[in-house]
Design a protein around this motif. Structure first.
Motif: not given
Length: 135
Positions: A29-30, A33-34, A93
């Motif tokens: 996920r991160q 996102v980045l 989120t």
């Protein structure tokens, strides 16, 4: 019916599969996102979390269909379905993004975001279940 849905005690090895899956899901996920941050900055719309939640819904539908047919063992269902996808998708989120849109006075965008997350998420889960039933 609810008694049949109550969780069964898990062995320590199943807990480990869920924990490891959760770490993988959070990292995925991160990473997304980045990678998609420039798109979010350019549009002002939280498209990354929308994509993550829709993809996660599809994969969960597929996972549940395969597990229900006995194609995936319980450890795989828990490790991937609960661990990876539980950490990959994100209701918190989504809620924070929705709140930010509302606070910025973007009620239409907030309504679209909520509708797209729920509508596309449910549709993707159904598609995953249907695909899993055909495999």
């Amino acid at each position: 019916m609810l008694a049949a849905m109550s969780p069964m005690p898990m062995s320590p090895s199943l807990w480990l599969w869920v924990a490891l899956g959760g770490a993988v899901g959070a990292l995925c996920r991160q990473g997304l996102v980045l990678a998609l941050a420039p798109l979010v900055v350019r549009t002002g719309f939280p498209v990354t979390v929308l994509l993550i939640n829709v993809l996660g819904s599809f994969l969960l539908g597929l996972t549940l269909a395969l597990a229900g047919r006995g194609v995936w063992p319980e450890a795989a269902r828990l490790g991937f379905g609960t661990g990876v996808l539980g950490a990959f998708t994100t209701f918190s989120t989504f809620s924070a993004d929705l709140d930010a849109l509302i606070r910025r006075g973007e009620g239409g965008a907030a309504l679209a975001y909520a509708g797209l997350n729920v509508g596309l998420g449910l549709g993707a889960a159904v598609c995953g279940r249907l695909l899993g039933g055909r495999l």
